[in-house]
Motif scaffolding. Structure first.
Motif, mmCIF file in Angstrom:
data_model
loop_
_atom_site.group_PDB
_atom_site.id
_atom_site.type_symbol
_atom_site.label_atom_id
_atom_site.label_comp_id
_atom_site.label_asym_id
_atom_site.label_seq_id
_atom_site.Cartn_x
_atom_site.Cartn_y
_atom_site.Cartn_z
ATOM 1 N N PRO A 136 45.026 45.308 40.334
ATOM 2 C CA PRO A 136 43.838 45.068 41.163
ATOM 3 C C PRO A 136 42.538 45.306 40.381
ATOM 4 O O PRO A 136 41.742 46.186 40.706
ATOM 5 C CB PRO A 136 44.000 46.084 42.299
ATOM 6 N N VAL A 137 42.358 44.534 39.327
ATOM 7 C CA VAL A 137 41.191 44.654 38.447
ATOM 8 C C VAL A 137 40.528 43.289 38.374
ATOM 9 O O VAL A 137 41.220 42.264 38.369
ATOM 10 C CB VAL A 137 41.623 45.123 37.032
ATOM 11 N N ASP A 138 39.194 43.283 38.330
ATOM 12 C CA ASP A 138 38.467 42.031 38.177
ATOM 13 C C ASP A 138 39.079 41.229 37.020
ATOM 14 O O ASP A 138 39.229 41.756 35.916
ATOM 15 C CB ASP A 138 36.993 42.320 37.899
ATOM 16 N N PRO A 139 39.476 39.964 37.261
ATOM 17 C CA PRO A 139 40.190 39.184 36.247
ATOM 18 C C PRO A 139 39.440 39.030 34.917
ATOM 19 O O PRO A 139 40.055 39.075 33.854
ATOM 20 C CB PRO A 139 40.405 37.825 36.902
ATOM 21 N N VAL A 140 38.144 38.861 34.970
ATOM 22 C CA VAL A 140 37.368 38.690 33.733
ATOM 23 C C VAL A 140 37.377 39.981 32.917
ATOM 24 O O VAL A 140 37.597 39.963 31.700
ATOM 25 C CB VAL A 140 35.928 38.244 34.058
ATOM 26 N N LEU A 141 37.162 41.099 33.586
ATOM 27 C CA LEU A 141 37.164 42.377 32.879
ATOM 28 C C LEU A 141 38.566 42.757 32.417
ATOM 29 O O LEU A 141 38.728 43.377 31.354
ATOM 30 C CB LEU A 141 36.569 43.471 33.762
ATOM 31 N N ARG A 142 39.572 42.383 33.191
ATOM 32 C CA ARG A 142 40.965 42.648 32.781
ATOM 33 C C ARG A 142 41.276 41.876 31.504
ATOM 34 O O ARG A 142 41.864 42.420 30.562
ATOM 35 C CB ARG A 142 41.920 42.278 33.904
ATOM 36 N N GLY B 127 36.187 47.318 36.174
ATOM 37 C CA GLY B 127 36.941 46.280 36.879
ATOM 38 C C GLY B 127 37.649 46.785 38.130
ATOM 39 O O GLY B 127 37.805 46.045 39.108
ATOM 40 N N LEU B 128 38.061 48.034 38.116
ATOM 41 C CA LEU B 128 38.688 48.623 39.302
ATOM 42 C C LEU B 128 37.679 48.881 40.408
ATOM 43 O O LEU B 128 38.007 48.807 41.588
ATOM 44 C CB LEU B 128 39.375 49.951 38.923
ATOM 45 N N LEU C 125 34.959 47.145 41.021
ATOM 46 C CA LEU C 125 34.368 45.915 41.580
ATOM 47 C C LEU C 125 35.203 45.349 42.714
ATOM 48 O O LEU C 125 36.343 45.451 42.836
ATOM 49 C CB LEU C 125 34.186 44.867 40.486
#
Length: 120
Positions: free
Chosen positions: A53-59, A117-118, A120
């Motif tokens: 469950p992390v923003d895809p771009v930041l992941r 990312g978590l 957001l």
């Protein structure tokens, strides 16, 4: 004469043969960097392989940073081993691991990207 025929010649062809205990310790350090490299590569792959469950771009950015750090750690393993072996053979001070600060900073960066990312 036999030690001059060993690979790599640019390492073994210099200076005097050091105490085997020091060469073996240098090999253990090499293997520790290789393990670090594998762990960083695994972290990068896992970030993209698992549904976190992390923003895809930041992941993705974090995964790329981990993979690049894994490659740099592998380079540090080889270069650090060679530089330390040459220094021991020449009886000069051991060099500092040149890429260690980059790897440490990169881990902090990748971790920070994940935390953001978590959130957001």
């Amino acid at each position: 004469m036999a030690e001059r025929a060993r690979f790599p010649r640019r390492v073994y062809g210099r200076g005097e043969e050091p105490d085997p205990r020091f060469s073996l310790a240098n090999e253990r350090t090499f293997l520790a960097w290789v393990r670090t490299s594998l762990a960083l590569l695994a972290a990068g792959v896992a970030l993209e392989a698992l549904a976190l469950p992390v923003d895809p771009v930041l992941r993705l950015a974090s995964a790329v940073v981990f993979v690049v750090l894994g490659l740099l750690s592998a380079a540090q393993a080889w270069l650090g081993w060679a530089r330390a072996e040459i220094a021991m053979r020449r009886a000069t001070p051991l060099p500092a691991p040149s890429l260690a600060p980059v790897v440490a900073g990169g881990v902090v960066l990748a971790s920070a990207l994940l935390v953001v990312g978590l959130l957001l």
